[in-house]
Scaffold this motif. Structure first.
Motif, mmCIF file in Angstrom:
data_model
loop_
_atom_site.group_PDB
_atom_site.id
_atom_site.type_symbol
_atom_site.label_atom_id
_atom_site.label_comp_id
_atom_site.label_asym_id
_atom_site.label_seq_id
_atom_site.Cartn_x
_atom_site.Cartn_y
_atom_site.Cartn_z
ATOM 1 N N TRP A 27 0.857 -1.188 0.000
ATOM 2 C CA TRP A 27 0.000 0.000 0.000
ATOM 3 C C TRP A 27 0.889 1.232 0.000
ATOM 4 O O TRP A 27 1.900 1.291 0.695
ATOM 5 C CB TRP A 27 -0.903 0.017 1.225
ATOM 6 C CG TRP A 27 -2.078 -0.900 1.104
ATOM 7 C CD1 TRP A 27 -2.184 -2.175 1.567
ATOM 8 C CD2 TRP A 27 -3.311 -0.605 0.457
ATOM 9 N NE1 TRP A 27 -3.409 -2.704 1.259
ATOM 10 C CE2 TRP A 27 -4.132 -1.755 0.565
ATOM 11 C CE3 TRP A 27 -3.822 0.513 -0.208
ATOM 12 C CZ2 TRP A 27 -5.414 -1.815 0.055
ATOM 13 C CZ3 TRP A 27 -5.111 0.455 -0.730
ATOM 14 C CH2 TRP A 27 -5.890 -0.701 -0.595
ATOM 15 N N GLU A 29 0.707 5.717 -0.208
ATOM 16 C CA GLU A 29 -0.129 6.915 -0.154
ATOM 17 C C GLU A 29 0.655 8.104 -0.672
ATOM 18 O O GLU A 29 1.835 8.279 -0.362
ATOM 19 C CB GLU A 29 -0.587 7.192 1.283
ATOM 20 C CG GLU A 29 -1.500 8.415 1.391
ATOM 21 C CD GLU A 29 -2.089 8.608 2.780
ATOM 22 O OE1 GLU A 29 -2.398 9.760 3.137
ATOM 23 O OE2 GLU A 29 -2.237 7.600 3.503
ATOM 24 N N LEU A 66 -12.936 1.402 -11.345
ATOM 25 C CA LEU A 66 -12.710 2.459 -10.358
ATOM 26 C C LEU A 66 -13.968 3.320 -10.278
ATOM 27 O O LEU A 66 -14.400 3.874 -11.280
ATOM 28 C CB LEU A 66 -11.510 3.309 -10.782
ATOM 29 C CG LEU A 66 -10.802 4.124 -9.704
ATOM 30 C CD1 LEU A 66 -10.207 3.221 -8.630
ATOM 31 C CD2 LEU A 66 -9.713 4.990 -10.320
ATOM 32 N N LEU A 76 -4.330 9.811 -2.652
ATOM 33 C CA LEU A 76 -4.788 8.445 -2.873
ATOM 34 C C LEU A 76 -4.006 7.460 -2.012
ATOM 35 O O LEU A 76 -2.828 7.682 -1.698
ATOM 36 C CB LEU A 76 -4.602 8.040 -4.335
ATOM 37 C CG LEU A 76 -5.500 8.649 -5.393
ATOM 38 C CD1 LEU A 76 -5.197 8.021 -6.752
ATOM 39 C CD2 LEU A 76 -6.965 8.466 -5.045
ATOM 40 N N GLN A 97 -5.496 -1.569 -6.819
ATOM 41 C CA GLN A 97 -6.654 -0.929 -6.204
ATOM 42 C C GLN A 97 -6.286 0.501 -5.857
ATOM 43 O O GLN A 97 -5.116 0.808 -5.614
ATOM 44 C CB GLN A 97 -7.080 -1.649 -4.914
ATOM 45 C CG GLN A 97 -7.479 -3.099 -5.079
ATOM 46 C CD GLN A 97 -7.791 -3.739 -3.732
ATOM 47 O OE1 GLN A 97 -8.278 -3.079 -2.817
ATOM 48 N NE2 GLN A 97 -7.497 -5.015 -3.612
ATOM 49 N N GLU A 99 -8.000 4.069 -3.620
ATOM 50 C CA GLU A 99 -9.079 4.691 -2.859
ATOM 51 C C GLU A 99 -8.591 6.049 -2.363
ATOM 52 O O GLU A 99 -7.405 6.238 -2.099
ATOM 53 C CB GLU A 99 -9.500 3.815 -1.677
ATOM 54 C CG GLU A 99 -8.391 3.551 -0.688
ATOM 55 C CD GLU A 99 -8.792 2.571 0.414
ATOM 56 O OE1 GLU A 99 -8.344 2.775 1.557
ATOM 57 O OE2 GLU A 99 -9.540 1.623 0.121
ATOM 58 N N GLY A 104 -14.442 8.748 1.414
ATOM 59 C CA GLY A 104 -14.556 7.475 0.715
ATOM 60 C C GLY A 104 -14.664 7.643 -0.790
ATOM 61 O O GLY A 104 -15.126 8.666 -1.305
ATOM 62 N N SER A 105 -14.250 6.621 -1.509
ATOM 63 C CA SER A 105 -14.271 6.672 -2.974
ATOM 64 C C SER A 105 -15.690 6.779 -3.518
ATOM 65 O O SER A 105 -15.931 7.463 -4.513
ATOM 66 C CB SER A 105 -13.582 5.427 -3.535
ATOM 67 O OG SER A 105 -14.252 4.248 -3.130
ATOM 68 N N GLU A 207 -23.090 1.985 0.148
ATOM 69 C CA GLU A 207 -22.690 0.857 -0.692
ATOM 70 C C GLU A 207 -23.902 0.038 -1.126
ATOM 71 O O GLU A 207 -23.994 -0.408 -2.274
ATOM 72 C CB GLU A 207 -21.701 -0.045 0.049
ATOM 73 C CG GLU A 207 -20.326 0.571 0.271
ATOM 74 C CD GLU A 207 -20.291 1.532 1.447
ATOM 75 O OE1 GLU A 207 -21.340 1.692 2.127
ATOM 76 O OE2 GLU A 207 -19.219 2.122 1.694
#
Length: 402
Positions: A27, A29, A66, A76, A97, A99, A104-105, A207
């Motif tokens: 991950w 950022e 996306l 991001l 991925q 986000e 939130g996305s 969601e």
């Protein structure tokens, strides 16, 4: 001892092998800059912080899933693998991925789509169609198994047992929900199966309600020739479909009460077989999806995917270079033509005459030397504002032209 001498390709491939085999998926950022969606729909941008930056790429197969559009300045969090682009000799992160960091996305995607559709005029009151006062046929585009459809059927049967109800069962949650809803609305319009359509579902999280925030559903509602009532969630829930629909009802039950006048109650229930069939199909699709995922994660597929990605990036780079070269060539040719046009205009006889020069002709031919004349000849002289005829009296020759 003989020295080991690497070629540039060998060294690059050694670095590529070291990075790609020893660094796991990770991950990362950072802030987006230099964002570009290529015509191929691959995404290219840079992730940076205060002290460093790294090139990033997201291939079309992942970018289409996306839910939001990245923008310069957006922060991001991305999951990806470090890859080496051999031709450019640089490393980059291949994003699996992404986000937004913070909001939130889905919320960002909601706001982006809302602003875009509003700018296009899809929310304008001028496009709203009036509801029929006494509809004879009502189409319900919703889940065949949810509480929403039971509430609507109970109210409709009690208030208007004379109305024909058409149930178009759709998925209201999940990956295929938006396509299912849009297809049902379009099919109802093709066959003109109702005087009014109610589409919606019970409450839930952002969601859960996301299918009604999808652009395909919004455009299907906007294009519908049949009036559409949006009845999604609870009174406090708002979706994109609510803004586009001809009428927004706070709940599915309220939609049923708004669409018909009150009549005696009658009972109706849906068969559970449709629900069981949908559940079985979902299990089968999930099983097949798991098989596909296992295959796509195999070592052989990853190597082929890497080679394909390298070629994609090389193709994008070649396309960009060719476009730049063609533009430069066109600019040079245009400048050359403009220069030639100015030169031709400057040396044209009419231009010279306007500057104070004259043009003398004998028998229609331009006289360029006194040797072409003799005393007594008749000549014609052109000036900027006219012409006159004269007779040659004397001829004098310049010594330096003799």
């Amino acid at each position: 001892m003989e020295k080991k001498i690497y070629s540039v390709t060998e060294l690059t491939r050694t670095i590529k092998n070291l990075l790609e085999t020893h660094l796991p998926s990770l991950w990362l950022e950072g802030e987006v800059s230099n964002y570009k969606r290529h015509y191929s729909q691959h995404l290219y941008f840079t992730l940076k912080d205060a002290n460093a930056q790294i090139a990033a790429v997201m291939w079309r197969s992942r970018a289409v899933r996306l839910p939001f559009e990245p923008e310069d300045g957006m922060h991001l969090r991305v999951l990806g693998n470090v890859r080496v682009y051999e031709q450019g000799g640089r490393y980059q992160i291949d994003i699996l991925q992404a986000e937004p960091a913070g909001v939130g996305s889905l919320q960002i995607a909601f706001e982006q789509l809302k602003a875009r559709l509003h700018a296009e005029g899809l929310f304008d009151d001028s496009h709203k169609k009036p509801l029929p006062l006494f509809p004879k046929r009502i189409a319900l585009v919703t889940s065949p198994t949810g509480a929403a459809i039971r509430d609507m059927l109970n109210i409709l049967s009690r208030r208007a047992p004379y109305v024909d109800i058409f149930i178009l069962p759709v998925a209201v949650q999940g990956e295929n929900a938006a396509a299912s809803i849009a297809d049902a609305i379009e099919m109802c319009n093709r066959h003109r199966c109702a005087d009014v359509i109610i589409t919606g579902r019970g409450g839930g999280s952002l969601e859960d309600l996301w299918a009604f925030n999808e652009e395909r559903v919004a455009r299907a509602v906007f294009k519908s020739r049949i009036p559409v009532i949006s009845a999604v969630g609870h009174e406090t829930d708002f979706t994109i479909t609510d803004f586009v629909a001809d009428l927004r009802a706070p709940t599915p039950s309220a939609a049923a009460e708004l669409v018909v006048t009150d009549k005696e109650e009658w009972l109706a229930r849906l068969s559970g077989q449709a629900g069981r069939l949908m559940q079985a199909m979902r299990h089968l699709l999930q099983y097949k999806n798991d098989q596909l995922n296992r295959l796509s994660e195999s070592h052989v597929m990853q190597r082929w995917q890497d080679r394909l990605n390298q070629n994609r990036q090389r193709l994008d780079l070649t396309h960009t270079r060719l476009s730049g070269a063609m533009n430069q060539r066109l600019l040079r040719e245009n400048n050359r033509l403009q220069l030639l046009e100015r030169t031709l205009r400057a040396t044209h006889p009419d231009t010279l005459i306007k500057r104070g020069y004259s043009l003398t002709l004998k028998n229609g031919r331009v006289v360029t030397t006194v040797h072409a004349l003799k005393e007594g000849d008749t000549v014609e002289t052109r000036l900027a504002d006219g012409r006159f005829t004269a007779q040659v009296a004397t001829i004098k020759k310049d010594d330096h032209h003799a």
